[in-house]
Design an enzyme around this catalytic site. Sequence first.
Site, PDB file in Angstrom:
ATOM      1  CB  SER A 139      -0.871   0.009   1.258  1.00  0.00           C
ATOM      2  OG  SER A 139      -1.487   1.277   1.426  1.00  0.00           O
ATOM      3  CE1 TYR A 153      -4.543  -2.593   5.085  1.00  0.00           C
ATOM      4  CE2 TYR A 153      -3.421  -0.482   4.843  1.00  0.00           C
ATOM      5  CZ  TYR A 153      -4.116  -1.548   4.285  1.00  0.00           C
ATOM      6  OH  TYR A 153      -4.360  -1.568   2.930  1.00  0.00           O
TER       7      TYR A 153
HETATM    8  N1  LIG Z   1      -8.870  -0.255  -0.824  1.00  0.00           N
HETATM    9  C1  LIG Z   1      -7.783   0.485  -0.736  1.00  0.00           C
HETATM   10  O1  LIG Z   1      -7.832   1.712  -0.727  1.00  0.00           O
HETATM   11  C2  LIG Z   1      -6.424  -0.161  -0.661  1.00  0.00           C
HETATM   12  C3  LIG Z   1      -5.295   0.646  -0.762  1.00  0.00           C
HETATM   13  C4  LIG Z   1      -4.040   0.061  -0.702  1.00  0.00           C
HETATM   14  C5  LIG Z   1      -3.930  -1.309  -0.552  1.00  0.00           C
HETATM   15  N2  LIG Z   1      -5.043  -2.071  -0.448  1.00  0.00           N
HETATM   16  C6  LIG Z   1      -4.867  -3.515  -0.304  1.00  0.00           C
HETATM   17  O2  LIG Z   1      -5.427  -4.164  -1.437  1.00  0.00           O
HETATM   18  C7  LIG Z   1      -5.848  -5.486  -1.072  1.00  0.00           C
HETATM   19  C8  LIG Z   1      -7.289  -5.679  -1.477  1.00  0.00           C
HETATM   20  O3  LIG Z   1      -8.054  -4.698  -0.830  1.00  0.00           O
HETATM   21  P1  LIG Z   1      -9.605  -4.454  -1.117  1.00  0.00           P
HETATM   22  O4  LIG Z   1      -9.820  -3.012  -0.851  1.00  0.00           O
HETATM   23  O5  LIG Z   1      -9.986  -5.026  -2.423  1.00  0.00           O
HETATM   24  O6  LIG Z   1     -10.227  -5.302   0.104  1.00  0.00           O
HETATM   25  P2  LIG Z   1     -11.685  -5.874   0.351  1.00  0.00           P
HETATM   26  O7  LIG Z   1     -11.925  -5.830   1.804  1.00  0.00           O
HETATM   27  O8  LIG Z   1     -12.671  -5.215  -0.571  1.00  0.00           O
HETATM   28  O9  LIG Z   1     -11.526  -7.400  -0.103  1.00  0.00           O
HETATM   29  C9  LIG Z   1     -10.621  -8.237   0.562  1.00  0.00           C
HETATM   30  C10 LIG Z   1     -10.990  -9.692   0.330  1.00  0.00           C
HETATM   31  O10 LIG Z   1     -10.091 -10.487   1.110  1.00  0.00           O
HETATM   32  C11 LIG Z   1     -10.807 -11.500   1.765  1.00  0.00           C
HETATM   33  N3  LIG Z   1     -10.098 -11.916   2.980  1.00  0.00           N
HETATM   34  C12 LIG Z   1     -10.052 -11.273   4.167  1.00  0.00           C
HETATM   35  N4  LIG Z   1      -9.348 -11.994   5.052  1.00  0.00           N
HETATM   36  C13 LIG Z   1      -8.925 -13.113   4.411  1.00  0.00           C
HETATM   37  C14 LIG Z   1      -8.168 -14.244   4.806  1.00  0.00           C
HETATM   38  N5  LIG Z   1      -7.707 -14.379   6.050  1.00  0.00           N
HETATM   39  N6  LIG Z   1      -7.910 -15.200   3.890  1.00  0.00           N
HETATM   40  C15 LIG Z   1      -8.398 -15.085   2.629  1.00  0.00           C
HETATM   41  N7  LIG Z   1      -9.140 -14.047   2.200  1.00  0.00           N
HETATM   42  C16 LIG Z   1      -9.403 -13.072   3.088  1.00  0.00           C
HETATM   43  C17 LIG Z   1     -12.175 -10.886   2.048  1.00  0.00           C
HETATM   44  O11 LIG Z   1     -13.162 -11.869   2.283  1.00  0.00           O
HETATM   45  C18 LIG Z   1     -12.409 -10.043   0.807  1.00  0.00           C
HETATM   46  O12 LIG Z   1     -13.069 -10.777  -0.210  1.00  0.00           O
HETATM   47  C19 LIG Z   1      -5.615  -5.586   0.447  1.00  0.00           C
HETATM   48  O13 LIG Z   1      -4.387  -6.224   0.678  1.00  0.00           O
HETATM   49  C20 LIG Z   1      -5.567  -4.140   0.886  1.00  0.00           C
HETATM   50  O14 LIG Z   1      -4.839  -3.967   2.071  1.00  0.00           O
HETATM   51  C21 LIG Z   1      -6.288  -1.531  -0.505  1.00  0.00           C
END
Ligand SMILES: NC(=O)c1ccc[n+]([C@@H]2O[C@H](COP(=O)([O-])OP(=O)(O)OC[C@H]3O[C@@H](n4cnc5c(N)ncnc54)[C@H](O)[C@@H]3O)[C@@H](O)[C@H]2O)c1
Length: 254
Positions: A139, A153
């Site tokens: 991130s 995080y």
């Molecule tokens: N949304 C943002 O702004 C953002 C920014 C930077 C990085 N990220 C990173 O991008 C990635 C995806 O984020 P997102 O926003 O799509 O998240 P989200 O919450 O929309 O989706 C995450 C998915 O991961 C699954 N999950 C959670 N715990 C789990 C586990 N223990 N084992 C397997 N699956 C699991 C959930 O069920 C969900 O389907 C993450 O690593 C997040 O930290 C997100």
Amino acid sequence: MNRLEGKVCVITGAGGGMGADAAELFSEEGAQVVVADVDLGAASTVADAVGGLAVQVNVAEESSVQAMYAAAKERFGGIDVLYNNAGISPADDDSILDTSLEAWERVQAVNTRGVYLCCKHGIPYLLERGGGSVINVASFVAIVGAATSQISYTASKGAVLSMSRELGVQFARQGVRVNALCPGPVETPLLLRIWSETPGAAERRLVHVPMGRMAKPREIVNAALFLASDESSYVNASTFLVDGGLTAAYVTPE
Ligand SMILES: NC(=O)c1ccc[n+]([C@@H]2O[C@H](COP(=O)([O-])OP(=O)(O)OC[C@H]3O[C@@H](n4cnc5c(N)ncnc54)[C@H](O)[C@@H]3O)[C@@H](O)[C@H]2O)c1
């Protein structure tokens, strides 16, 4: 387009958010996709829509991660791409002064240990194929600090970034590339929940983004597609920022 023709891609957290979008795009580009998520119902819905294999996995559990890769190999014969995307950002991960040890460890278990386990048990499958691509999702918070802290995080994403760099260097001569994909803020349930809970939260943050908006999931997933494909054959051990210029900015446009 067939930018991933013949490749088997394992995407964790593919039941929702960016992972689900990636499952769709990677399938459109010719990949055979393993849609892995802790929520089997969500994974199955996505897998049915894209013609992939749904697998229930908890990335924090070693035996579960091993079983995920075994299922992928059994179904598709091998693995070429690990897209370690699953991550959590719970509400009780906050300022270091308020975050309990239990909350700290819960986040570390999924975000840090999860990526460790997915690389540890996934990279041997790539080596079996003579190489492959690993995309670990870190991130922008691995690069810049926020006064609106989510301490575990942030620390977890720093760990993902440095772990990816080291793995990219270690396996470079064996054909395995490892990159840390560092998104800026993206319109997914994970972030929208945080931003909707506090009035003014969105405005406070968007002022720091030169483009003045969040990314759409597809804008991040397009970068993952590039990293997964052979088009990125000389991109390795990188901090692959897709952040709209956030980490480069001091004073943003009015
Ligand atoms: N949304 C943002 O702004 C953002 C920014 C930077 C990085 N990220 C990173 O991008 C990635 C995806 O984020 P997102 O926003 O799509 O998240 P989200 O919450 O929309 O989706 C995450 C998915 O991961 C699954 N999950 C959670 N715990 C789990 C586990 N223990 N084992 C397997 N699956 C699991 C959930 O069920 C969900 O389907 C993450 O690593 C997040 O930290 C997100």
